[in-house]
Enzyme design. Structure first.
Site, short mmCIF file in Angstrom:
data_model
loop_
_atom_site.label_atom_id
_atom_site.label_comp_id
_atom_site.label_asym_id
_atom_site.label_seq_id
_atom_site.Cartn_x
_atom_site.Cartn_y
_atom_site.Cartn_z
N LYS A 261 0.84 -1.21 0.00
CA LYS A 261 0.00 0.00 0.00
C LYS A 261 0.87 1.25 0.00
CE LYS A 261 -4.50 -1.10 1.19
NZ LYS A 261 -5.52 -0.67 0.38
N ARG A 262 1.99 1.15 0.67
CA ARG A 262 2.93 2.25 0.76
C ARG A 262 3.30 2.79 -0.62
NH1 ARG A 262 8.26 1.76 1.40
NH2 ARG A 262 8.03 -0.49 1.41
#
Ligand code: GLU
Length: 487
Positions: A261-262
């Protein structure tokens, strides 16, 4: 195609997600590769929900998985909703099958009950870590006598079932992507196959299901390579041949760390909501680690199916490139029929609350407007922002106002231009263009000295589609109003 016995059978592959969260891109690509392989070979694509982690599995997550696969057009031949001859397709509905196989292994003395408490196991792991040893079971319960087992059971002490792993030799398998993989048996642990709540562990349930569902090829992420020798040991203990294995390398972010997600990576449904086309995501993900062997990148579903082969999956990690995803989406958007794009635009405008009632809207006008931005569109969510001045008063960019409107002579020029525009009839692109060009010539100024201020006055911004197209759609009254107001 590779050479092995499995080729003589109908290919049966499965995608086996654990419904413990949303579907990430790595798993999505695993599903796609399995589906393409099944479709390419005329085999079967099976969907199996691995929900034995009772605490973390949720029905919401199952829904996200099913909806994601449907959105991408990855239809399954057997699985939830469609059924099949080898069901059930949720592991929690197959507990009787795991029991049957566990009983066989008990009879063969390939497994043993282990009564060690979680506290003892934690302490043991802790001690091993301190000595920098890989944490593994020390074998305390490996050789309990019948009496000891009876005694512990009668005291109500819970037990798990552990698989007896041979401590010597090596386990070898031919991975269809990586080639020969060998693992020393000494690094394998006496792993648990049945938990103290009688539920199967992943490594056991997976093998039982792959056997019962007659899976010929296991195509899954690289992160499962360390599980494969354990699973092969179970096949051997049951006297069965394991299937073919193909372990797909990871997807990395641009910083070469595992994609997460980063890096802005989301699940397929989030990409849908951001305005990507399902085929863009499909085509894009296939290319992360696979290529047809020529330079083609943009390929239809049929072309992907026709050209797909496991042998051409790259054995090194792939790097996610969101710019390429945007580029590809833009390309597919340009190929869309305008009417389809107009329908999507209508939805986006509603979502952005730019229009309330779709019945009030002239879809031909929307068609015309999105036609003006189709070339530059990267994703649907950009639509409202790009065309809002057709529906609402423009939001003026301060910098552009300063640069093009607040200049000596501009208010007068706009006033004069209004007189010209008032007379333009019919109010279409050609007539408008020739009138404005005539005006520019008569004034003896550079075209930009007129066009730029007009653009800012009408749209609020320095960049827009061709200005005469914009004017035609806005109509004479709105153009005059905005030009006078800007003045
Ligand atoms: N449930 C496992 C996972 O989601 C499946 C792995 C496999 O395909 O064997 O990672």
């Amino acid at each position: 195609m590779h050479n092995n016995n499995a080729d003589l059978r109908t290919v049966r592959v499965r995608f086996a997600p654990s419904p413990t969260g949303s579907l990430h891109l790595g798993n999505t690509r695993t599903a796609i590769f399995n589906w393409l392989f099944a479709r390419h070979t005329g085999g079967k694509f099976i969907l199996r929900i691995e929900d034995t982690d009772r605490e973390r599995s949720t029905p919401e997550s199952v829904n996200v998985i099913l909806e994601s696969l449907r959105w991408l057009g990855l239809d399954w031949d057997e699985g939830p909703d469609v059924g099949g001859d080898f069901g059930q397709y949720y592991q929690m509905q197959r507990l009787d099958k795991y029991k049957k196989y566990a009983d066989i292994l008990v009879k063969k003395n390939m497994v043993y009950p282990c009564f060690c408490s979680p506290e003892r196991l934690a302490e043991m792991r802790h001690q091993m870590q301190k000595k920098k040893l890989p944490p593994r079971y020390d074998g305390k319960c490996k050789n309990l006598s019948e009496e000891e087992i009876k005694h512990l059971t009668s005291q109500g002490i819970k037990h798990v079932l552990r698989f007896r792993v041979s401590a010597t030799g090596i386990t070898e398998f031919n991975d269809l992507i990586h080639g020969k993989i060998s693992i020393e048996n000494s690094v394998l642990d006496d792993f648990v196959i049945v938990k103290s709540n009688a539920g199967p562990t992943y490594n056991f349930a997976c093998v039982v299901d792959d056997i019962e569902m007659k899976i010929t090829h296991v195509i899954r992420g690289d992160d499962h390579i360390s599980n494969t020798p354990k699973q092969i040991a179970v096949y051997k203990a049951l006297g069965l041949d394991p299937p073919e294995f193909a372990h797909i390398p990871l997807i990395l972010g641009p910083d070469k760390a595992k994609l997460s997600k980063r890096h802005g990576a989301a699940s397929p449904l989030e990409y849908r909501d951001m305005g990507y086309l399902p085929h863009t995501l499909l085509n894009f993900l296939v290319l992360l680690g696979w290529a047809p062997g020529d330079n083609r990148e943009v390929m239809s579903r049929d072309e992907l199916i026709e050209n797909f082969s496991i042998g051409k999956i790259n054995d090194s990690n792939a790097v996610f490139d969101s710019q390429k995803l945007d580029w590809m989406n833009g390309l597919y958007i340009r190929k869309m029929p305008l009417s389809e794009l107009a329908d999507i635009a209508l939805e986006e405008l509603k979502k952005a609350k730019f229009i309330k009632d779709t019945k009030e809207v002239d879809i031909n006008k929307i068609s015309k407007i999105v036609g003006l931005i189709q070339e530059r569109l990267k994703k649907f969510s950009e639509i409202p922002q790009l065309i809002n001045y057709f529906f609402n008063e423009p939001v003026y960019e301060e910098k552009s106002v300063r640069k093009f409107l607040k200049k000596d002579g501009v208010p007068e020029m706009l006033q004069e231009l209004c007189r010209v525009i008032k007379e333009v009839e019919p109010f279409d692109i050609e007539t408008l263009e020739s009138a404005v060009r005539g005006f520019i010539e008569k004034k003896g100024v550079k075209p930009g000295d007129v066009i730029h201020p007009v653009r800012v006055a009408l749209t609020g911004r320095a960049a827009s589609p061709p200005i005469f197209d914009v004017m035609e759609v806005l109509g004479k009254a709105t153009c005059l109003l905005r030009l006078l107001k800007a003045r």
